[in-house]
Design a protein around this motif. Structure first.
Motif, PDB file in Angstrom:
ATOM      1  N   ALA A   1       0.838  -1.202   0.000  1.00 60.71           N
ATOM      2  CA  ALA A   1       0.000   0.000   0.000  1.00 60.71           C
ATOM      3  C   ALA A   1       0.874   1.254   0.000  1.00 60.71           C
ATOM      4  CB  ALA A   1      -0.931  -0.009   1.210  1.00 60.71           C
ATOM      5  N   ALA A   2       1.953   1.229   0.785  1.00 61.43           N
ATOM      6  CA  ALA A   2       2.860   2.380   0.815  1.00 61.43           C
ATOM      7  C   ALA A   2       3.550   2.564  -0.535  1.00 61.43           C
ATOM      8  CB  ALA A   2       3.898   2.207   1.928  1.00 61.43           C
ATOM      9  N   TYR A   3       3.826   1.458  -1.204  1.00 62.65           N
ATOM     10  CA  TYR A   3       4.483   1.566  -2.507  1.00 62.65           C
ATOM     11  C   TYR A   3       3.535   2.152  -3.560  1.00 62.65           C
ATOM     12  CZ  TYR A   3       7.579   0.367  -6.386  1.00 62.65           C
ATOM     13  OH  TYR A   3       8.397   0.436  -7.482  1.00 62.65           O
ATOM     14  N   VAL A   4       2.224   1.839  -3.470  1.00 58.44           N
ATOM     15  CA  VAL A   4       1.239   2.457  -4.372  1.00 58.44           C
ATOM     16  C   VAL A   4       1.252   3.973  -4.170  1.00 58.44           C
ATOM     17  CG1 VAL A   4      -1.219   2.675  -4.890  1.00 58.44           C
ATOM     18  CG2 VAL A   4      -0.229   0.411  -4.550  1.00 58.44           C
ATOM     19  N   ASP A   5       1.284   4.424  -2.887  1.00 56.50           N
ATOM     20  CA  ASP A   5       1.357   5.869  -2.616  1.00 56.50           C
ATOM     21  C   ASP A   5       2.631   6.468  -3.206  1.00 56.50           C
ATOM     22  OD1 ASP A   5      -1.003   5.612  -1.228  1.00 56.50           O
ATOM     23  OD2 ASP A   5      -0.032   5.408   0.732  1.00 56.50           O
ATOM     24  N   HIS A   6       3.730   5.738  -3.115  1.00 54.21           N
ATOM     25  CA  HIS A   6       5.004   6.221  -3.667  1.00 54.21           C
ATOM     26  C   HIS A   6       4.918   6.373  -5.191  1.00 54.21           C
ATOM     27  CE1 HIS A   6       9.302   6.824  -4.072  1.00 54.21           C
ATOM     28  NE2 HIS A   6       9.381   5.806  -4.919  1.00 54.21           N
ATOM     29  N   LEU A   7       4.251   5.437  -5.856  1.00 55.72           N
ATOM     30  CA  LEU A   7       4.090   5.530  -7.314  1.00 55.72           C
ATOM     31  C   LEU A   7       3.241   6.734  -7.704  1.00 55.72           C
ATOM     32  CD1 LEU A   7       3.512   1.764  -8.213  1.00 55.72           C
ATOM     33  CD2 LEU A   7       5.477   3.137  -8.859  1.00 55.72           C
ATOM     34  N   GLU A   8       2.246   7.052  -6.910  1.00 57.33           N
ATOM     35  CA  GLU A   8       1.363   8.171  -7.230  1.00 57.33           C
ATOM     36  C   GLU A   8       2.087   9.516  -7.151  1.00 57.33           C
ATOM     37  OE1 GLU A   8      -1.913   7.721  -4.592  1.00 57.33           O
ATOM     38  OE2 GLU A   8      -2.973   6.277  -5.893  1.00 57.33           O
TER      39      GLU A   8
ATOM     40  N   THR B   1       5.527   9.769  -7.310  1.00 57.93           N
ATOM     41  CA  THR B   1       6.816   9.702  -8.015  1.00 57.93           C
ATOM     42  C   THR B   1       6.598   8.983  -9.348  1.00 57.93           C
ATOM     43  OG1 THR B   1       7.825   9.407  -5.829  1.00 57.93           O
ATOM     44  CG2 THR B   1       9.259   9.116  -7.755  1.00 57.93           C
ATOM     45  N   PRO B   2       6.119   9.687 -10.381  1.00 66.54           N
ATOM     46  CA  PRO B   2       5.818   9.032 -11.665  1.00 66.54           C
ATOM     47  C   PRO B   2       7.023   8.334 -12.282  1.00 66.54           C
ATOM     48  CG  PRO B   2       4.885  11.260 -11.572  1.00 66.54           C
ATOM     49  CD  PRO B   2       5.791  11.123 -10.387  1.00 66.54           C
ATOM     50  N   ASP B   3       8.230   8.847 -12.057  1.00 69.21           N
ATOM     51  CA  ASP B   3       9.416   8.225 -12.660  1.00 69.21           C
ATOM     52  C   ASP B   3       9.686   6.830 -12.108  1.00 69.21           C
ATOM     53  OD1 ASP B   3       9.793  10.459 -14.172  1.00 69.21           O
ATOM     54  OD2 ASP B   3      11.216  11.386 -12.800  1.00 69.21           O
ATOM     55  N   GLU B   4       9.087   6.508 -10.978  1.00 66.38           N
ATOM     56  CA  GLU B   4       9.326   5.192 -10.376  1.00 66.38           C
ATOM     57  C   GLU B   4       8.743   4.065 -11.233  1.00 66.38           C
ATOM     58  OE1 GLU B   4      10.438   2.166  -7.757  1.00 66.38           O
ATOM     59  OE2 GLU B   4      11.125   4.239  -7.999  1.00 66.38           O
ATOM     60  N   PHE B   5       7.697   4.377 -12.044  1.00 67.97           N
ATOM     61  CA  PHE B   5       7.118   3.341 -12.901  1.00 67.97           C
ATOM     62  C   PHE B   5       8.163   2.732 -13.822  1.00 67.97           C
ATOM     63  CE2 PHE B   5       3.163   5.515 -11.776  1.00 67.97           C
ATOM     64  CZ  PHE B   5       2.311   4.432 -11.560  1.00 67.97           C
ATOM     65  N   ALA B   6       8.999   3.567 -14.417  1.00 63.54           N
ATOM     66  CA  ALA B   6      10.008   3.066 -15.350  1.00 63.54           C
ATOM     67  C   ALA B   6      10.972   2.120 -14.653  1.00 63.54           C
ATOM     68  CB  ALA B   6      10.760   4.231 -15.984  1.00 63.54           C
ATOM     69  N   ALA B   7      11.419   2.494 -13.454  1.00 65.33           N
ATOM     70  CA  ALA B   7      12.343   1.629 -12.715  1.00 65.33           C
ATOM     71  C   ALA B   7      11.678   0.309 -12.334  1.00 65.33           C
ATOM     72  CB  ALA B   7      12.843   2.362 -11.464  1.00 65.33           C
TER      73      ALA B   7
ATOM     74  N   PHE C   1      15.668  13.176 -18.229  1.00 67.20           N
ATOM     75  CA  PHE C   1      14.339  12.571 -18.327  1.00 67.20           C
ATOM     76  C   PHE C   1      13.858  12.016 -16.988  1.00 67.20           C
ATOM     77  CE2 PHE C   1      14.234  13.535 -22.578  1.00 67.20           C
ATOM     78  CZ  PHE C   1      15.285  12.982 -23.305  1.00 67.20           C
ATOM     79  N   ASN C   2      14.683  12.174 -15.928  1.00 66.58           N
ATOM     80  CA  ASN C   2      14.237  11.820 -14.588  1.00 66.58           C
ATOM     81  C   ASN C   2      13.744  13.038 -13.815  1.00 66.58           C
ATOM     82  OD1 ASN C   2      14.811   9.153 -14.976  1.00 66.58           O
ATOM     83  ND2 ASN C   2      16.862   9.255 -14.085  1.00 66.58           N
ATOM     84  N   LEU C   3      13.849  14.247 -14.438  1.00 66.20           N
ATOM     85  CA  LEU C   3      13.429  15.473 -13.758  1.00 66.20           C
ATOM     86  C   LEU C   3      11.916  15.573 -13.744  1.00 66.20           C
ATOM     87  CD1 LEU C   3      16.051  17.965 -15.226  1.00 66.20           C
ATOM     88  CD2 LEU C   3      16.153  16.698 -13.088  1.00 66.20           C
ATOM     89  N   ASP C   4      11.382  16.033 -12.621  1.00 65.01           N
ATOM     90  CA  ASP C   4       9.932  16.176 -12.464  1.00 65.01           C
ATOM     91  C   ASP C   4       9.509  17.548 -12.985  1.00 65.01           C
ATOM     92  OD1 ASP C   4       7.573  16.118  -9.669  1.00 65.01           O
ATOM     93  OD2 ASP C   4       7.321  15.863 -11.826  1.00 65.01           O
ATOM     94  N   MET C   5       9.347  17.643 -14.306  1.00 62.06           N
ATOM     95  CA  MET C   5       8.870  18.883 -14.919  1.00 62.06           C
ATOM     96  C   MET C   5       7.835  18.530 -15.981  1.00 62.06           C
ATOM     97  SD  MET C   5      12.208  19.958 -17.173  1.00 62.06           S
ATOM     98  CE  MET C   5      12.906  18.898 -18.429  1.00 62.06           C
ATOM     99  N   GLY C   6       7.139  19.521 -16.452  1.00 62.17           N
ATOM    100  CA  GLY C   6       6.006  19.276 -17.339  1.00 62.17           C
ATOM    101  C   GLY C   6       6.365  19.154 -18.802  1.00 62.17           C
ATOM    102  N   LEU C   7       7.576  18.741 -19.115  1.00 67.89           N
ATOM    103  CA  LEU C   7       8.016  18.635 -20.509  1.00 67.89           C
ATOM    104  C   LEU C   7       7.886  17.196 -20.986  1.00 67.89           C
ATOM    105  CD1 LEU C   7       9.362  20.029 -22.958  1.00 67.89           C
ATOM    106  CD2 LEU C   7      11.580  19.376 -21.985  1.00 67.89           C
ATOM    107  N   PRO C   8       7.041  16.903 -22.039  1.00 65.31           N
ATOM    108  CA  PRO C   8       6.944  15.531 -22.567  1.00 65.31           C
ATOM    109  C   PRO C   8       8.307  15.078 -23.090  1.00 65.31           C
ATOM    110  CG  PRO C   8       5.172  16.917 -23.419  1.00 65.31           C
ATOM    111  CD  PRO C   8       6.121  17.822 -22.714  1.00 65.31           C
ATOM    112  N   THR C   9       8.601  13.802 -22.877  1.00 69.47           N
ATOM    113  CA  THR C   9       9.951  13.305 -23.178  1.00 69.47           C
ATOM    114  C   THR C   9      10.030  12.387 -24.380  1.00 69.47           C
ATOM    115  OG1 THR C   9       9.669  11.441 -21.687  1.00 69.47           O
ATOM    116  CG2 THR C   9      10.565  13.474 -20.753  1.00 69.47           C
TER     117      THR C   9
END
Length: 621
Positions: free
Chosen positions: A63-70, A72-78, A557-565
């Protein structure tokens, strides 16, 4: 397939139901937010890989990891890179490729007319090495011109990053170790420090995303390669995938699996061409038909003769529940076993089948009876589940036409055969197969990890030997330098004075460059070859809300900004691969104020003093 299949040890809930519920909630979150359905993967290995990633980021509990994914979007790739182990290579398992080249592909090409297209599907292609290996084999057999005219290779995977790497078709020296020298010289071209697959052949290899669990298969395939992919899925999911593979293959098509995949539970769909090399074709054997019953039933049972009564009593005492219908779907006979099991007895004789519960429970009989009567061909319904008094039993139902000696249609016989014991044995066999395949998977994974560890140790030994030699040489140089230093103290003092002067000059140059970057009205981002930020000017800070000290040394591409990659990633890789290439993109992005803006991005190579590409420069307006 049964409605409630036997328990699968890979999918049994763990002792703590909270952990299991949290794990399933995580899989649901991945499916709903990112479109990746991992519910068909084997639970043991899937949970192990996800837990490994959670340990890396220091999170306990799903459950804590689901919160972390929400957050931290970059975590999906890892996470996806951890789950989707893209272990591949050119000419991996050389014996299999040698067998394909000498025994399978020549016959496959000879059987196809010269003007037909050879269709190949490489399922689970990862970073493309296997797809290009197949292309090399076919190009060797056909020649480059006929290959370009006749061959289409469809390479699919669910990992978009792996597909992007495969589309680039450039590989390092180490990645090409499995390619023989003569083949490397013929089919690859040097591009900087890498090697690119020939462009004239590359056009015939088409990469695309395909989820083997839920997406439709590619059809009319002559050669289907899916090596070491099935082992990651549960037996139930594998059964669905193998059915799709059988549909995808042309009648003469060939299926190639990996060494870790046994195909033990799908023998009814495929038969081996060479089991050692894991090469299969469609199973062409036809199951034996059910012989129709031959007694002739008369309409008026009360006037039946001695032979008819004898047949009737023999049917009534039979061990198999059986119902006989007239040509109008009216019950003519029902034996004792049918009354005990299905509730159809002498009181139902003369009633239409459609008025009885047995016509739709435990299985739909009406359409099957109609089809058998019209086609005069027996049919078997398998995996019929029946529950009575808390007991679950399994039946195979044979529906056979009753035909008179003159060819006239008399009726239909319906017989229920108890296959509960065979069903239990089949369930036990499937569980044993699942355990065996799980062991093969773990052995394969362990073997690959040991190979990787061995390579790392070998590299470490070589580095230590080199370091030792360098230290010895350095020691000798230090002794010489020590003597020179004693006689050069005045010279060093003078040199230190000059260094201080030049340092002041360099500080002035740095301040001058910083002033130029601050004066530009465009956002300037400079990346090295690893796409890590080395320069980030004030306009870039204003556009994206990230300070320079926050981003320097970070992967862009790991930066949390609003630029599509997506498009920017492809453009950057092209610039890094070709010093003469530049690109200009216009993308819709979200600035630091949360507003949608259109950003024009110019991507240019950053050239070093030797003329080589040392990075790229992004100018943003």
């Amino acid at each position: 397939m049964a409605e409630n299949p036997p328990a699968d040890p890979e999918n049994d809930p763990v002792t703590d139901p909270g952990i299991d519920d949290g794990f399933e909630a995580l899989l649901t979150h991945l499916r709903e937010t990112r479109g990746f359905d991992f519910t068909g993967y084997k639970r043991t290995s899937l949970r192990r890989r996800i837990q490994h990633r959670m340990d890396q980021v220091g999170i306990e509990g799903f459950a804590a990891y689901v919160d972390h994914l929400e957050v931290t979007p970059d975590e999906f790739a890892a996470l996806f890179n951890t789950i989707l182990i893209n272990v591949t290579g050119f000419f991996r398992d050389p014996d299999t490729w040698s067998y394909l080249r000498t025994d399978v592909l020549p016959g496959l090409l000879e059987a196809r007319p010269a003007d037909t297209v050879i269709r190949v599907w490489c399922a689970g292609c990862a970073s493309g090495e296997e797809a290009y290996t197949i292309a090399i084999l076919l190009a060797e057999l056909l020649g480059p011109e006929e290959f370009g005219r006749r061959v289409k290779i469809y390479a699919t995977d669910v990992d978009e990053d792996a597909l992007a790497y495969a589309r680039a078709a450039t590989y390092t020296e180490r990645e090409l170790q499995g390619v023989p020298a003569d083949l490397r010289e013929r089919w690859f071209e040097p591009v900087g420090s890498r090697h690119a697959f020939r462009k004239d052949l590359r056009r015939s290899v088409i990469f695309g995303r395909n989820d083997l669990v839920q997406d439709a298969p590619i059809s009319r395939i002559d050669l289907l390669s899916c090596r070491n992919t099935l082992m990651y899925f549960t037996p139930q999911t594998q059964a669905g995938m193998m059915s799709r593979f059988r549909f995808a293959l042309a009648p003469h098509g060939v299926l190639v699996l990996g060494r870790a995949e046994m195909l033990l539970s799908h023998g009814r769909l495929f038969e081996p061409i060479d089991l050692k090399s894991r090469v299969f074709r469609k199973n062409r054997s036809v199951a034996a038909g059910v012989t129709p019953m031959s007694p002739e039933f008369v309409a008026d049972r009360r006037g039946a003769g001695t032979m008819d009564r004898l047949r009737e009593h023999a049917l009534a005492a039979g061990p198999v529940p059986q119902i006989v219908l007239t040509g109008d779907d009216v019950v003519a006979l029902a034996n004792q076993r049918a009354e005990e099991l299905l509730g159809v007895g002498a009181r139902d004789v003369g009633r239409p089948l459609r008025d009885l519960e047995v016509s739709y429970r435990p299985v739909e009989l009406r359409s099957v009876v109609e089809r058998v009567r019209m086609n005069r061909t027996a049919e078997r319904i398998t995996e019929v589940r029946l529950e009575r008094a808390g007991e679950t039993r399994w039946f195979a139902v044979d529906v056979a036409p009753l035909v008179a000696a003159d060819g006239g249609r008399l009726g239909v016989s319906v017989a229920f055969h108890d296959v509960s014991a065979a069903h239990r044995l089949q369930g036990e066999l499937e569980r044993a197969n699942a355990q065996l395949e799980s062991l093969y998977e773990e052995l394969q994974s362990t073997s690959e990890e040991l190979e990787t560890t061995n390579e790392e140790l070998q590299s470490t030994v070589e580095e230590l030997e080199t370091t030792n030699e360098e230290l010895q040489s350095t020691n000798e140089e230090l002794e010489t330098m020590n003597e020179e230093l004693r006689s050069s103290n005045d010279e060093l003092q003078s040199t230190n004075d000059e260094v201080r002067v030049r340092s002041g000059q360099l500080d002035g140059v740095n301040e001058f460059l910083e002033s130029i970057l601050s004066s530009l009205r465009s956002g300037v981002i400079v990346l090295d070859r690893q796409l890590q930020v080395t320069v980030w000017n004030a306009v870039a800070e204003e556009m994206w809300g990230l300070r320079r000290e926050e981003v320097l040394g970070q992967h862009v591409f790991n930066l949390d900004m609003g630029l599509p990659t997506d498009g920017l990633r492809t453009a950057a890789r092209k610039v890094l691969a070709d010093r003469d290439h530049t690109d200009v993109l216009e993308v819709d992005a979200v600035n630091r104020r949360g507003r949608t803006v259109t950003v024009r991005i110019a991507v240019n190579p950053l050239l070093g003093t030797d003329g080589a590409v040392s990075g790229c420069v992004l100018l943003m307006d």
